[in-house]
Design a protein around this motif. Sequence first.
Motif, mmCIF file in Angstrom:
data_model
loop_
_atom_site.group_PDB
_atom_site.id
_atom_site.type_symbol
_atom_site.label_atom_id
_atom_site.label_comp_id
_atom_site.label_asym_id
_atom_site.label_seq_id
_atom_site.Cartn_x
_atom_site.Cartn_y
_atom_site.Cartn_z
ATOM 1 N N GLY A 38 28.347 39.759 35.548
ATOM 2 C CA GLY A 38 27.986 38.951 36.707
ATOM 3 C C GLY A 38 29.100 38.854 37.726
ATOM 4 N N THR A 39 30.153 38.118 37.383
ATOM 5 C CA THR A 39 31.233 37.852 38.338
ATOM 6 C C THR A 39 32.616 38.257 37.839
ATOM 7 O OG1 THR A 39 31.516 35.605 37.479
ATOM 8 C CG2 THR A 39 29.961 35.895 39.301
ATOM 9 N N GLN A 40 32.776 38.486 36.546
ATOM 10 C CA GLN A 40 34.109 38.680 35.973
ATOM 11 C C GLN A 40 34.556 40.143 36.090
ATOM 12 O OE1 GLN A 40 35.008 36.457 32.302
ATOM 13 N NE2 GLN A 40 32.895 35.722 32.369
ATOM 14 N N LEU A 41 35.016 40.501 37.272
ATOM 15 C CA LEU A 41 35.388 41.882 37.541
ATOM 16 C C LEU A 41 36.568 42.338 36.684
ATOM 17 C CD1 LEU A 41 35.263 44.523 39.045
ATOM 18 C CD2 LEU A 41 36.494 43.450 40.958
ATOM 19 N N THR A 59 26.752 42.156 39.313
ATOM 20 C CA THR A 59 25.720 41.530 40.141
ATOM 21 C C THR A 59 26.288 40.718 41.293
ATOM 22 O OG1 THR A 59 25.600 39.661 38.608
ATOM 23 C CG2 THR A 59 24.044 41.456 38.251
ATOM 24 N N SER A 60 27.502 40.200 41.129
ATOM 25 C CA SER A 60 28.161 39.447 42.209
ATOM 26 C C SER A 60 29.483 40.129 42.536
ATOM 27 C CB SER A 60 28.393 37.993 41.794
ATOM 28 O OG SER A 60 27.164 37.341 41.535
ATOM 29 N N PRO A 93 22.274 42.124 43.096
ATOM 30 C CA PRO A 93 21.451 41.365 42.153
ATOM 31 C C PRO A 93 20.747 42.201 41.094
ATOM 32 C CG PRO A 93 21.082 40.624 44.413
ATOM 33 C CD PRO A 93 21.920 41.862 44.502
ATOM 34 N N ASP A 94 20.433 43.464 41.423
ATOM 35 C CA ASP A 94 19.717 44.303 40.462
ATOM 36 C C ASP A 94 20.641 45.248 39.697
ATOM 37 O OD1 ASP A 94 20.384 45.934 42.561
ATOM 38 O OD2 ASP A 94 18.448 46.978 42.640
ATOM 39 N N ALA A 95 21.938 45.015 39.737
ATOM 40 C CA ALA A 95 22.893 45.926 39.089
ATOM 41 C C ALA A 95 22.657 46.021 37.590
ATOM 42 C CB ALA A 95 24.326 45.474 39.378
ATOM 43 N N ALA A 110 22.609 40.647 26.974
ATOM 44 C CA ALA A 110 23.268 39.363 26.761
ATOM 45 C C ALA A 110 23.412 38.588 28.064
ATOM 46 C CB ALA A 110 24.636 39.573 26.127
ATOM 47 N N VAL A 111 22.596 38.932 29.066
ATOM 48 C CA VAL A 111 22.582 38.194 30.321
ATOM 49 C C VAL A 111 22.094 36.774 30.048
ATOM 50 C CG1 VAL A 111 21.512 38.045 32.615
ATOM 51 C CG2 VAL A 111 22.213 40.273 31.699
#
Length: 417
Positions: A38-41, A59-60, A93-95, A110-111
């Motif tokens: 999601g956000t944790q690059l 996704t973000s 969003p669709d990644a 695991a989303v």
Amino acid sequence: MSKRRIIVVGSTGSVGTQALDVLAENAEGFEVIGLAAGTQLDALVAQALEFSVPVIGLTSPPEGGPDEIRQRLEQAAGQRGVSDPVREIHVGPDAAEVVAGAAADMVLNAVTGAAGLGATLAALERGTDVALANKESLIIGGSIVLDAAARNNAALIPVDSEHSAIAQALRSGTHGEVSKLVITASGGPFRGMTRDALRSVTPAQALKHPTWSMGSMITINSATLVNKGLEVIEAHLLFDIDFDHIEVVVHPQSQIHSMVEFSDASTIAQISPPDMRLPIAYALGTQTDGQTQRLSSGAVANNWGQPMHWSFEPVNHLAFPALGLAVEAGRKRKSFPAVFNAANEVLVEAFVGGQIPFTGIDKGIERALRAHEPAAEHTVETVLAADAWAREFARQDLKAQTEATPSSAPGTTAGGS
């Protein structure tokens, strides 16, 4: 023997990271070919380099998009003295859905929350088995997800410890011999508390689960028993057992992860320490034909030479009505489970943010379920529409509750409690 190709979406979360631990423990049998987060690059970059993953998704993404991600990959690879293995970067969003739809032997989803539906369906439509930690996608999708699995000859393999336990116990008999599924619940941090006492608990208290280490959403859901309600719906869908034959009991020690009672009065239980690597390993070792090769999980087995005790008690439905609301939503089918889940996600955020008391979560869910009018047909579009409606309803309802009773933070007796 060729390695099984695995994709993990939600890879930087609690279940995702533990899944990668199990895959590392069994590296000779698996190849990680895709990761999405999601956000944790930074965490995603580290995972991609460690497992030499060719496809990743975020996704973000950061403002710089794929170019910035590529730069971070090359920088981190240089520091480690390795080459950058990533050939494809998907953002937006669709990644996770795009990554999950790639050719693989299994996708571990695991989303967190309803956002996992697209990834589950993308994998199933590809004919890929799905190890499902994202229970919400099955719960809100219902027949849509089951039909996609059947139509494409793909398996839905449970990762939740309770459903993994049931799957293992069911190997002891046939479907027709099942009398009851018994799902165990730890009772969460507030076991034994009255409804009145629950009105004043804080988010910090709710996030201290007595036996499991999980993400914040699922930890709060465990405290309200929302998670156990979702698990009942999931068990009904996964194992085709009527709601009347699914029972929840409180088992504080979290050693017996669930049981199956058969028609001859025998009960088969799956027992292990509360370690998510065990059900993850069982899921990863499961083949499409239902056969399972038990993998090394890295977990430590129970020490049977040490004294221990197990206890069971009934659920206090007066104090924790969310479980009953979930079963009600599951019985109604259509988009009611989606409304239950979406409203809960909004309300949990409100509780954590100090907008409502703990007991305002289930009351808000109940108001959303009572106000919902489902569409005539159950499709992906109507499910997503119901999800969006429930989130907006919950937000507007929160606003109305706050305006009616300004002092609505935990520790008060707000009207929404």
